[in-house]
Design a protein around this motif. Structure first.
Motif, short mmCIF file in Angstrom:
data_model
loop_
_atom_site.label_atom_id
_atom_site.label_comp_id
_atom_site.label_asym_id
_atom_site.label_seq_id
_atom_site.Cartn_x
_atom_site.Cartn_y
_atom_site.Cartn_z
N GLY A 1 -4.10 36.34 39.08
CA GLY A 1 -3.23 35.57 39.96
C GLY A 1 -1.78 35.70 39.60
N TYR B 1 -9.92 42.95 44.22
CA TYR B 1 -8.67 42.52 44.84
C TYR B 1 -7.79 43.67 45.30
N LEU C 1 -14.96 32.98 47.07
CA LEU C 1 -14.04 32.19 47.89
C LEU C 1 -13.63 30.95 47.13
N PHE C 2 -12.66 30.29 47.68
CA PHE C 2 -12.21 29.04 47.07
C PHE C 2 -12.24 27.96 48.14
N ARG D 1 5.38 33.12 41.23
CA ARG D 1 4.24 32.92 42.11
C ARG D 1 3.68 31.51 41.99
N ILE E 1 -10.64 28.89 51.39
CA ILE E 1 -9.48 29.76 51.39
C ILE E 1 -9.77 31.09 50.74
N ALA E 2 -8.96 32.02 51.18
CA ALA E 2 -9.09 33.37 50.66
C ALA E 2 -8.73 33.36 49.19
N PRO E 3 -9.23 34.33 48.48
CA PRO E 3 -8.96 34.30 47.06
C PRO E 3 -7.49 34.51 46.76
N ARG E 4 -6.88 33.55 46.21
CA ARG E 4 -5.51 33.70 45.71
C ARG E 4 -5.56 33.04 44.35
N PRO E 5 -5.94 33.83 43.40
CA PRO E 5 -6.21 33.22 42.11
C PRO E 5 -5.00 32.46 41.59
#
Lengths: 344, 593, 635, 299
Positions: free
Chosen positions: B311, B6, A149-150, B285, D225-229
């Motif tokens: 990402g 992912y 998680l972040f 993005r 937060i959900a992983p959004r790299p």
């Protein structure tokens, strides 16, 4: 805040008189941060150490406005986090930067936390992203829960917070400007060396003996190599490229290697810069332990082995025919000066 | 599945949660009947839903009668289309898959000969592919177009779609308005960035107004037109994306790349690297927080996972990958990556056939486009196992063996060489086409898992076949190169064919005259192969230009850019002798050694 | 024939010494009877003693020899005892009896010599092999001296009916006619018998009593169920495990005759590991002798534990071969597990490599530490109903187990099983995220508390959904659920997947159509076969697949060799000796089959690994029987 | 000798189910309450030191409510003697700084000879409690300790600590000192016995309370937060270039492929290939410089 207060500091890591790579990436972050903080202030690089460091003026090409250098023999030993922290904290007390940026390594983690303790300010490690909102408040993103998680943090600390970025998120910086940075010498102030800890000696690691989790280069052998005497070729290769020897589960079960050298689900997870996989088919149980290696070479007789999916360089060959040649070449490289392959 | 942190995580797009990150993105299929959704459509899309992809975006559904780019285009602006939509969405919703409708107006990238109406465009201009002068849209046209977008959107909602994607990509009217290369207006719809954006905003507002707050609406944005004369760039696309995100009316950004000026980028061939648009997607993005889709030549789940992990995108578009193997997502989830039939970007079935107006197909997957007959679950084990003897383990023989074994026949497969693969292995030697070997690689992997009696180095004769007491014999020995394509007295070592060159059987000298009669991979590739080895190659071809057959495959530009061979058209080749090739203009001597 | 009062006193004294020797043993028997409330099982006892089936089975020669000694000593003893009373038999019968006794004497002589040779040539691993020789020699002396007495008597009385005692007659022909000799021989014979009687409790001959009692008061619980650790369970679920073995188990130690059948079948011993079940039991028995049991029955546990090294106790694979083959119902396996429990519960010692697994069980509830949240992931896309879903229509619970849920290969097997059960019309559900490890590995590694806490969690879930029938796919889980959850109040039927499939095939609910043209051998998983007696369903199922040529491995059924992965060995490292799985793999290779069918995730993994390490040109494939069935089933 | 081990209790998120988006990818059952592995190593080191010293008292010090109570008991059962809990008012959110201030106040009462804590916790991985404690208490601090030897009658510790790249620094420091330990570096190989458990049940939790009023909290968690790299920067084509240059860049610039080159053929060529590959990636330079050094010293 006056303009001087908004200096963005970045901590320069250097080794053997040369600036190390992640530092340049920090300049881009520093410039971005300065812009979002209102544009005032200088991007200031801070160099702590003993002895000259090359290329400091050239930091200007990457966007640093000035460089503060503390050259003091008390800063000769890199592992003395306490001395470095007192030097940095003293400097920060005198100049009052808006924040101090670092690239996170084992060293800066120690230094950042210690300096933050001395300065009584915040220290945020493992930062992936740093933003400033309209009120000038810093927001940082960082991974938590083992990277699953972040979290987003809000830093309201009035004093200069210390921010350590994960090196992986720092972009490679290409020199752009033509302006050289101004290099200013600073004094370290009264910091006494005694009291506390004293480094008696530093033991260099023997690459072969190095713990596989820490090694830069790992040579790993699997079932295809064979046991006991057959496995010696792996030791030889490891010696030849300064690597650490590891094995898969069969090798450990055969007691050819001790348990602490096992890579995989039931062994250790390694993240070396280079891993050479010899005679390993690449079962999931194994690759779970090595897939984070940066560069991956695989040698196997079966061209369809799963390990090749992970390999940056795959070699379809018999270990016992290929490796002796390779070792000879590598040994020749270090023994005699003209390196045959290094001519270009 | 644990390998994919992912790829198999869900993604929230507006109010909809897509179960995983694989999108079967919009593409032409030519499967429609009378501009309506056909049964073949339903079979086609259902196959992919069954295979486990999280999202399907339909092929473009046109919003206005003035737009008819090709005969197989599906309409969305008449209410009669709704039942077809409903049948389609019901079929997809039987699986855990979402389906979005793509609405589009092709603008000047359309064919007036088909629609019998003027071709609309932001300004008068000509598309390089359709070469038809467009009519500058009047204010009323613009209003009508927005209304039709809204109307079509309501049809899509009623048709049961989970969301709507508006095409602003390589082939669309809105993109033509956005791009300074095609929009030369000086009214409020042209000129500055904001003015060019206006039509786009109106279309989005109209659609959003028609579908309501909660319905997912997104756009397929052109990430970079790569227009030779000043079109939209990646920075423009970033600006557009950021600006559109501000409106709060969108839920996602799908991306495409290139226009009809450079169709080879829209549908990258084997010559392009995998995932070549990823850096552009990553750039977009980085300025938006809505989900961004990533596309183009992502044919491997590991690759997709690494893109997500880095990402660089939130959703992975797979089109050709899923045409070649609809079950890719399920196989990846189950950890059977070995079983995935990877797309090799040969572009022969999916793109080549589109260009010629045929229905969609795939060189590797015969079922593509005919899922009703050959799709998953149709292959049934036979009642009475028979003994099948197959001669030749090239791609055909291997596929035959695979299917026969899956049907539980007892299979004996003879191959005279030491390894299987036949001419596919030779084809893989050609410069820039190594990926074509993927066909054999997959087949070998499959065949090895099956119970097939493979006998290598076994050149058969009739007796050997009969000795096996077969119930059926399949001869799949492949073709041989023509030895005398034209009259005359010639032959090795002076005159050699591509097989002999590629396999290294015979060598050429340093100066090569290369006669290419069909302009396909083998000719152009072998010429490249020779040029790569430092030979001076001169190519003669009866076609107008070199590599003529590569055109529909979107492979020509890139092949040509790699050529170090000079070429000239030779309309006619007269009978040759041992040392001379007489041409219509003069003759050329063959170097003798 | 006894004449003097002195003789009677001597007999009395001998019997008293013997009884005194046995004195502490009845205390143990009483404890067995009281503590474990084991009822005496006379029926079984009689059939066991008279039939000798269990003793003969497995090693016929020695068994028959034992039978001979048993009758050869027993019958004359009775006859001689009766001869002390003035009973008159008809001459014909008396003559016949004499003949029988003479022949029996010969037979005992032969058997005794056989035993003596056996004992002297085998059992090098025991500390003092000569000890067992004494009673055997004595037996031979008794028989020989008996013949001498008989011969001397016949010579003197000359009333030689040769046919009544042929051996005596033969002896008489070489003996002088001396009454002194007869008397001397008679005395010698008499004293030898007395000595034998006195020595009974002090040599391995005590098995006459101990083994009989052990058989009489055998543990009639299911063999697959480990008994809860001796001692009480406190309210904190902690065990006050200061007693290593219960009285019944101590009695077993007495009963052991060190015949070595356990060691002959023990995979660890065969693979050259330090473990030898016979030595474990003998060392414990010797330890017990050195430390007499105090009145309360509690002996110093650590003293017993010291008798067996850590390496020995951790080498056991829990395959139950030792229990299966013991002629006197000794259970060395239970001793080893008891010792492990002691080691773990009392000293907190466990092989370091197993500790992470135990921690995973503690923290995450599965052996891999993947977390129970992912227990249902294997069924992705299969629409297997969870019991937690409302209106779920399930007649049985499919128990997935850690391997089924997480092991990549076994997940496939589970998916195939779902296909088969579906085809057979079985309505089943899974527990998904609510399932925990069954606790087999924890229990067999000695961590009884962990087992209990896992089992209780599972029991709560079973009770919550009112589970009545379970089909388990892993034999270890099957055994634990079926036999060990009883003690926690389980009341459900447990099937193994193969039983279930065999049932479906028998009832023609699935048809197997597509041939598998392979020669195939069956590797009997220990926890299905020896432990639960499921041998035939495996074969029934495989025979139902067309085209399969079923071959039996040299060691099959009861004698099947373990794969080496049981009792937590899956998580321990193979140290000395060769790997057990390679041993088995070699047997499979020598059998020359194309494939081997197993029905256990551990067997699958271990055999695949073992065969892989042989690096054969065309290695036999290791298949799960479920996979074989699925491949052959019509879609 | 008194050793204080700072034990962190964590709510560890061990995996992502990927099935429940509303819950930010993490289902409730995806978390376990446990002791931070680095803290466990700290305890392991403390046990080792006590064994070396021959005597000693190991105190566990934890902050906040006892969320992982059973696991803390396990730590006691493994050999710790006392358990101190620094109680905080439930609502107060703490950052690393305030946590270290609270802990240092508690440590002020404990009079420790050695303070050992984990270097980086598994959940937040801030990695600063140790150095900060040292700062507050005015003690030296040694990071990444592997091994400790007590000299000078247990008044000085000779510490072997990782100094990066496998080097080991041997540091001598007078007690008291703060040591930080990395996860897994001092594994505890035994497990608690029944008696240990029984004993651990009898250890009382000694609560300490400090007012958080004066402690500034500078860093606040806004959200998980959900992983959004974050996008990994790959060179996107520079828009200043013309289209064909951009196309060329695009077609050469994408570097997400993990399909390695394969070397087949004869051994010599393969060896050449490997050497070239190693050279291209900069793995040969150290060897050559090593060779250079050897050459100098030899001459």
């Amino acid at each position: 805040m006056d303009a001087g207060m908004k200096d963005i500091w970045l901590y320069v890591q250097h080794r053997d008189g040369a600036v190390e790579e992640p530092t340049y990436g920090l300049t881009a972050e520093a410039r971005r941060l300065r812009a979002s903080l209102g544009g005032g202030g200088l991007v200031t690089a801070v160099v702590l150490g003993n002895g000259p460091v090359a290329g400091l003026e050239e930091m200007g090409f990457h966007g640093a406005d000035r460089v503060l250098v503390v050259d003091d023999e008390r800063l000769a030993e890199r592992c003395r986090g306490d001395v470095f922290a007192r030097a940095l904290a003293g400097l920060a007390e005198r100049h009052g930067p808006a924040c101090v940026l670092m690239a996170q390594t084992a060293e800066t983690l120690d230094l950042g936390a210690r300096s933050a303790a001395l300065l009584e300010t915040a220290f945020i490690s493992r930062v992936m992203d740093l933003q400033v909102d309209e009120d000038g408040v810093l927001h940082a993103h960082r991974p938590v829960a083992n990277g699953y998680l972040f979290e987003r943090l809000r830093c309201t600390d009035p004093k200069a917070p210390i921010i350590a970025f994960l090196p992986a998120v720092l972009a490679e910086s290409v020199p752009e400007g033509e302006t050289r940075a101004e290099v200013l010498a600073e004094s370290m102030g009264a910091v006494s060396l005694d009291g506390g800890a004293r480094v008696l000696r530093v033991e260099e690691a023997d690459p072969g003996e190095l713990d596989i989790e820490e090694a830069d280069i790992v040579v790993c052998g699997g079932r295809g190599v064979g046991r006991d005497a057959d496995f010696d070729i792996i030791h030889r290769l490891a010696r030849a490229i300064d690597g650490s020897v590891a094995g898969t589960r069969p090798i450990i079960d055969w007691q050819t290697l001790p348990y602490e050298r096992q890579i995989g689900q039931t062994g250790k997870t390694v993240m070396p810069r280079l891993i050479v996989n010899c005679g390993i088919s690449g079962a999931n149980e194994y690759t779970a332990g090595m897939e984070k290696a940066q560069v991956n070479i695989a040698v196997n007789t079966d061209p369809r082995a799963r390990i090749f999916r992970f390999a940056d360089l795959g070699v379809v060959a018999d270990i016992h025919r290929l490796l002796p040649h390779l070792c000879e070449r590598l040994e020749a490289l270090r023994g005699h000066e003209p390196p045959a392959a290094g001519k270009d | 599945m644990s390998e994919y942190r992912y790829l198999f995580s869900p993604l929230q797009i507006g109010s909809v949660v897509v179960p995983n990150r694989i999108n079967f993105a919009a593409h032409l299929t030519n499967l429609s009947e009378q501009h309506r959704i056909s049964d073949r459509h339903i079979h086609y899309y259902r196959e992919r839903a069954k295979g486990g992809c999280g999202l399907i975006t339909t092929e473009e559904l046109t919003v206005h009668p003035s737009d008819l780019a090709y005969a197989g285009l599906v309409d969305a602006f008449v209410p009669e289309v709704i039942p077809g939509f409903q049948r389609l969405t019901r079929a997809i919703h039987a699986y855990d898959t979402k389906i979005f409708a793509q609405l589009n107006h092709n603008g000047m990238q359309a064919d007036g000969k088909l629609s019998r109406l003027p071709v609309w465009g932001p300004s008068p201009g000509v598309d390089p592919l359709f070469r038809e002068m467009s009519k500058e849209m009047e204010r009323e046209d613009i209003e009508e177009c927005c209304e039709y977008f809204a109307l079509s959107a309501t049809h899509a909602v009623e048709g049961g779609f989970d969301g709507i994607e508006l095409q602003l990509g390589h082939s669309s009217l809105v993109r033509q308005f956005l791009s300074p290369a095609t929009n030369h207006r000086d009214d409020e719809y042209g000129g500055t960035f904001e003015k060019r954006l206006r039509f786009c905003l109106e279309v989005i507002a109209a659609v959003r107004g028609a579908v309501g707050e909660d319905f997912p609406v997104g756009i397929r944005l052109n990430a970079d037109e790569m227009h030779p004369h000043g079109g939209l760039t990646n920075v423009d696309a970033q600006r557009i994306a950021a600006r559109l995100e501000e409106t709060g009316q969108l839920d996602f950004f799908d991306l495409s790349l290139g226009t009809f000026h450079n169709l080879f980028l829209v549908e990258g061939s084997m010559h392009t690297p995998l995932a070549y648009t990823v850096p552009l997607a990553a750039a977009i993005r980085s300025v938006v927080s809505l989900p961004v889709y990533c596309s183009n030549r992502i044919n491997d789940p590991h690759l997709a996972e690494s893109i997500l992990e880095n990402g660089q995108g939130d959703m992975i578009n797979m089109v050709r990958a899923l045409i070649a193997d609809p079950e890719l997502p399920n196989k990846a989830w189950e950890g059977r990556e070995d079983d995935i039939r990877q797309c090799i970007a040969c572009n022969q079935g999916c793109i080549g056939r589109m260009g010629l107006g045929y229905t969609i197909g795939c060189m590797q997957t015969p079922a593509a486009g005919n899922e009703g007959r050959f799709g998953s679950g149709t292959l049934k084990a036979c009642e009475k196992p028979k003994k099948v003897v197959i001669v030749g383990a090239g791609p055909a023989g291997l596929e035959c063996a695979r299917v026969a074994a899956l049907r539980k026949h007892r299979v004996v497969l003879f191959e005279k060489d030491r390894e299987v693969g036949g001419q596919n292995l030779v084809a893989g030697l050609v410069a820039g086409r190594q990926e074509i070997r993927g066909v054999t690689r997959w087949l070998i992997g499959q065949v090895e898992k099956l119970d097939i009696d493979l006998r290598l180095e076994c050149e058969v004769d009739v007796d050997m076949v009969l000795a096996e007491r077969p119930d059926a014999v399949v001869v799949a020995t492949g073709s041989r190169p023509k030895t005398k394509p034209f009259a005359g007295e010639y032959g090795p070592p002076g005159v050699v064919n591509t097989w002999q060159v590629l396999t290294g059987e015979l060598d050429t000298g340093d100066r090569v005259l290369f006669i290419d009669l069909d302009g396909h991979h083998q000719g152009t590739g072998t010429a490249e192969f020779l040029a790569d080895r430092g030979k001076t190659v001169h190519v003669l071809t009866p076609a107008l230009f070199q590599g003529s057959a590569l055109g529909p495959l979107q492979d020509l530009y890139l092949a040509a850019s790699g050529w170090r061979a000079r070429g000239s058209p030779a309309p006619r080749i007269s009978p040759c002798s041992k040392s001379r090739v007489p041409l219509s203009r003069g003759s050329m001597s063959i170097p003798t050694r | 024939m006894l004449t003097t009062a002195l003789d009677y006193i001597l007999v009395l004294a001998a019997v008293i010494v013997m009884l005194a020797g046995f004195a502490r043993r009845p205390a143990r028997v009483r404890q067995v009877v009281e503590e474990s409330r084991r009822p005496a099982d006379f029926g079984y006892f009689l059939s066991y003693i008279l039939g000798h089936g269990r003793i003969v089975g497995g090693r016929p020669l020695a068994g028959i020899a034992h039978l001979a000694v048993f009758w050869g000593v027993g019958l004359p003893l009775v006859v001689i005892a009766f001869a002390q009373f003035p009973l008159v038999l008809p001459a014909g019968i008396a003559g016949l009896l004499s003949l029988v006794m003479d022949v029996l004497g010969l037979v005992v002589l032969a058997a005794g010599v056989y035993f003596l040779i056996r004992r002297l040539t085998s059992a090098p691993d025991l500390g003092a092999p000569r000890r067992v020789v004494v009673p055997l020699l004595l037996l031979l002396v008794i028989v020989l001296s008996g013949f001498v007495v008989e011969g001397a008597r016949l010579r003197l009385t000359a009333a030689g009916y040769a046919w009544q005692s042929p051996v005596g007659w033969c002896c008489s022909s070489v003996l002088p006619a001396s009454p002194l000799l007869m008397q001397a021989a008679l005395r010698f014979h008499f004293f030898a018998v007395l000595l034998f009687v006195v020595l009974l409790p002090f040599t391995f001959m005590r098995h006459l009593l101990a083994a009989s009692l052990n058989v009489l008061y055998r543990d009639r619980g299911h063999r697959g169920a480990l008994t809860p650790a001796a001692g009480v369970v406190t309210e904190n679920a902690l065990l006050a495990g200061d007693r290593l073995f219960d009285a019944g188990q101590l009695l077993e130690l007495d009963a052991c005759v060190a015949c070595g059948r356990c060691a002959e079948n023990c995979p660890a011993a065969l693979a050259g590991k330090v473990l030898n079940p016979r030595r474990v039991v003998q060392n414990l028995a010797r330890c017990l002798e050195a430390a007499p049991v105090p009145a309360g029955g509690n002996i110093d546990a650590s003293r017993l534990a010291d008798a067996v090294s850590a390496e020995e106790m951790w080498a056991c694979t829990g395959c139950m071969a030792c229990v299966e083959h013991c002629p006197v119902l000794v259970r060395p396996l239970v001793k080893v597990i008891g010792l492990r429990r002691h080691e773990v519960q009392m000293h907190g010692r466990m092989p370091a490599e197993a500790v992470p697994m135990i921690r995973n069980l503690e923290i995450y509830g599965d052996v891999d530490g993947r977390g129970c949240a992912h227990r249902g992931d294997w069924a992705h896309g299969l629409d297997v109903p969870h019991l937690s879903e409302r209106d779920v229509d399930a007649e049985m619970l499919l128990w997935v187990g850690c391997q089924g849920a997480f092991h990549p290969r076994y997940r496939e097997v589970l998916r195939e099983l779902v296909k088969i059960l579906r085809a057979g019309g079985v309505r089943f559900g899974i527990l998904g995220t609510e399932e925990r490890c069954c606790g087999d590995a924890a229990r067999r590694l000695g961590d009884e508390n962990l087992f209990l806490s896992l089992a209780r969690e599972n029991m709560d879930v079973f009770n919550k959904y009112g589970v009545r029938r379970i089909v388990a796919v892993c034999p270890h889980g099957y055994n634990t659920l079926k036999n060990e959850y009883r003690e926690l109040g389980a009341d459900f039927e447990v099937w193994h997947a193969v039983e279930c499939i065999a049932d479906l095939i028998r009832n023609r609910r699935v048809t197997l159509r597509y041939p598998l043209e392979k020669s195939l051998a069956i590797h009997d998983p220990c926890y299905l076969g020896r432990v639960n007696g499921i041998y035939e369903p495996l074969r029934t199922v495989v025979r139902a697949v067309p085209g399969v040529r079923l071959t039996e491995l040299p060691r099959n059924r009861e004698r099947a060799l373990c794969c080496g992965g049981g009792a937590g060995r899956m998580w321990l490292h193979e140290k000395p000796g060769q790997s057990i799985n390679q041993l088995r793999a070699r047997e499979i290779r020598e059998c020359g089959v194309e494939a081997v069918g197993a029905a256990c995730p551990f067997c699958l993994t271990m055999l695949e690994d073992g065969i892989g390490s042989l690096e054969l040109e065309s290695p036999p494939r290791v298949l799960d029987i479920v996979e074989i069935v699925a491949a052959s089933m019509a879609d | 000798m008194k050793i204080v081990v700072c034990i962190k209790q964590v709510l560890h998120t061990y995996a992502r189910t990927g099935m429940d988006l509303q819950d930010r990818y993490v289902a409730p059952e995806d978390r376990v309450r446990m002791i931070d592995p680095a803290s466990e190593s700290a305890l392991g080191l403390a046990l080792k030191i006590r064994e070396l010293a021959g005597e000693g008292n190991i105190c566990l010090l934890t902050l906040g409510p006892l969320t992982a109570g059973e696991e803390l008991r396990r730590c006691l059962a493994l050999g710790a003697d006392q358990l101190y809990q620094v109680d905080v008012d439930g609502g107060a959110e703490l950052d690393s700084r305030s946590k270290s201030v609270l802990l240092s106040r508690a440590l002020g009462h404990l009079d420790a000879d050695l303070i050992i804590c984990g270097r980086e916790s598994i959940d937040t991985a801030n990695g600063q409690i140790g150095p900060r404690l040292a700062g507050h208490l005015g003690l030296p601090c040694v990071a990444s300790v592997r091994d400790v030897r007590l000299v000078d009658g247990c008044r000085t510790a000779e510490v072997r600590a990782g100094a990066g790249r496998g080097r080991v620094a041997v540091v001598s420091c007078r007690l008291p000192v703060v040591l930080t330990v990395e996860a897994g570096s001092a594994a505890i190989e035994h497990i608690p016995s029944v008696d240990d458990w029984r004993r651990s049940r009898q250890v009382p939790v000694q609560r300490m309370f400090f007012d958080t009023a004066g402690i500034a909290t500078g860093v606040l968690r806004e959200e998980i937060i959900a992983p959004r790299p974050r996008p990994k920067i790959v060179p996107a084509p520079d828009c200043g270039l013309d289209a064909f240059a951009r196309i060329d860049l695009l077609l050469t610039g994408s570097n997400v492929e993990k399909k390695g080159e394969m070397l087949v053929g004869d051994i010599e060529r393969q060896v050449d290939g490997i050497i070239a590959f190693l050279d291209a990636h900069g793995f040969l330079e150290p060897l050559q410089s090593a060779a250079g050094r050897e050459g100098v010293s030899g001459g």
